[in-house]
Design a protein around this motif. Structure first.
Motif, PDB file in Angstrom:
ATOM      1  N   LEU A 189       0.845  -1.231  -0.053  1.00  0.00           N
ATOM      2  CA  LEU A 189      -0.101  -0.046   0.083  1.00  0.00           C
ATOM      3  C   LEU A 189       0.864   1.243  -0.095  1.00  0.00           C
ATOM      4  O   LEU A 189       0.397   2.391  -0.432  1.00  0.00           O
ATOM      5  N   GLY A 190       2.043   1.197   0.735  1.00  0.00           N
ATOM      6  CA  GLY A 190       2.889   2.484   0.697  1.00  0.00           C
ATOM      7  C   GLY A 190       2.362   3.494   1.689  1.00  0.00           C
ATOM      8  O   GLY A 190       1.343   3.400   2.441  1.00  0.00           O
ATOM      9  N   ASN A 191       3.025   4.754   1.487  1.00  0.00           N
ATOM     10  CA  ASN A 191       2.700   5.677   2.529  1.00  0.00           C
ATOM     11  C   ASN A 191       1.294   6.503   2.242  1.00  0.00           C
ATOM     12  O   ASN A 191       0.920   7.026   2.995  1.00  0.00           O
ATOM     13  N   TYR A 232       1.577  -2.359   4.832  1.00  0.00           N
ATOM     14  CA  TYR A 232       1.750  -1.250   4.750  1.00  0.00           C
ATOM     15  C   TYR A 232       2.507  -0.841   6.118  1.00  0.00           C
ATOM     16  O   TYR A 232       2.823  -1.524   6.972  1.00  0.00           O
ATOM     17  N   PRO A 233       3.066   0.407   5.982  1.00  0.00           N
ATOM     18  CA  PRO A 233       3.980   1.199   6.860  1.00  0.00           C
ATOM     19  C   PRO A 233       3.274   1.075   8.384  1.00  0.00           C
ATOM     20  O   PRO A 233       1.971   1.569   8.264  1.00  0.00           O
ATOM     21  N   SER A 268       1.377  -4.773   9.086  1.00  0.00           N
ATOM     22  CA  SER A 268       2.118  -3.633   9.141  1.00  0.00           C
ATOM     23  C   SER A 268       3.584  -3.969   9.294  1.00  0.00           C
ATOM     24  O   SER A 268       3.720  -5.337   9.559  1.00  0.00           O
ATOM     25  N   ALA A 269       4.412  -3.235   8.770  1.00  0.00           N
ATOM     26  CA  ALA A 269       5.907  -3.680   8.771  1.00  0.00           C
ATOM     27  C   ALA A 269       6.726  -2.372   8.826  1.00  0.00           C
ATOM     28  O   ALA A 269       6.080  -1.277   8.318  1.00  0.00           O
ATOM     29  N   LEU A 301       7.279   3.217  -0.942  1.00  0.00           N
ATOM     30  CA  LEU A 301       6.935   1.790   0.148  1.00  0.00           C
ATOM     31  C   LEU A 301       5.588   1.365  -0.739  1.00  0.00           C
ATOM     32  O   LEU A 301       5.157   0.251  -0.203  1.00  0.00           O
ATOM     33  N   GLY A 302       5.193   1.906  -1.702  1.00  0.00           N
ATOM     34  CA  GLY A 302       3.967   1.030  -2.396  1.00  0.00           C
ATOM     35  C   GLY A 302       4.376   0.715  -3.788  1.00  0.00           C
ATOM     36  O   GLY A 302       5.222   0.824  -4.505  1.00  0.00           O
TER      37      GLY A 302
END
Length: 223
Positions: free
Chosen positions: A66-68, A100-101, A128-129, A150-151
């Protein structure tokens, strides 16, 4: 014209035509029973998050990042939910895993509520990670295109052995290799990801039938 009598036409429709269809389908089946492995045994979720009960092993997983910018991912996830999740919800061991972050927890909670308005969320897994964990997992796919913030706009197909599946003869990608499926493209989800999931499940079904056949043969000869 005398050759095409009513009796011969009926015989053709009853016996010969079905046989031709069977042979054609049998030939086609052999071409589509295996979905190529592009990357052997990617990192499992348990390797990046030992406390997680989620795993790729013994599951058919569609994975997305998903990214930020969770808001930007919303449409992509709705596409995935409608075109893939609802179609495969009843399939055994199917799951969608969305990474996701860690600091986007509240945004993801709201996203889950929106998707879950008309959806049974049982097989949607949101994980989450940390930045390092997300990048480490993604790098293990051996996909050359990097994450953006991050996505990714791609969804990835992971089999029961935690190997990345895809295509090696795709007409729309460079060198024919399709590592991921474009979440922004309804047609790609429909025509490629959905079809490849069916091929993968057929592969498992065919292997299951073959194992049972071998067991029956061995029993018959007393082994």
């Amino acid at each position: 014209m005398a050759f095409f009598t009513k009796k011969r036409i009926v015989l053709f429709l009853l016996f010969i035509f079905p046989l031709i269809c069977f042979l054609l389908l049998s030939t086609g089946k052999n071409n589509f029973t295996k979905l190529p492995i592009l990357t052997q045994q990617v990192l499992d979720i348990s390797e990046i998050k030992p406390t997680s009960s989620t795993t790729f092993k013994e599951h058919v997983s569609v994975v997305c990042f998903l990214g930020n910018d969770i808001e930007a991912s919303k449409t992509r996830l709705f596409n995935l939910n409608e075109k893939i999740y609802k179609k495969f919800f009843d399939y055994k061991n199917f799951q969608i895993v969305a990474f996701y972050p860690e600091d986007k927890y509240n945004a993801v909670i709201n996203l889950k509520k929106e998707i879950g308005t008309y959806t049974d969320m049982q097989k949607w897994i949101f994980t989450s990670a940390s930045k390092e964990e997300i990048e480490g997992l993604y790098d293990s796919f051996s996909y050359k295109s990097p994450l953006e913030n991050l996505g990714s706009t791609k969804a990835f197909l992971i089999d029961k052995n935690a190997s990345l599946r895809g295509r090696t003869n795709d007409e729309d990608t460079k060198e024919g290799k399709l590592y991921g499926y474009n979440l922004n493209s309804i047609s790609e989800l429909n025509d490629k990801l959905k079809d490849d999931l069916k091929v993968l499940y057929y592969e498992y079904y065919a292997a299951f039938k073959e194992r049972n056949k071998n067991k029956a043969d061995r029993k018959e000869v007393g082994l």
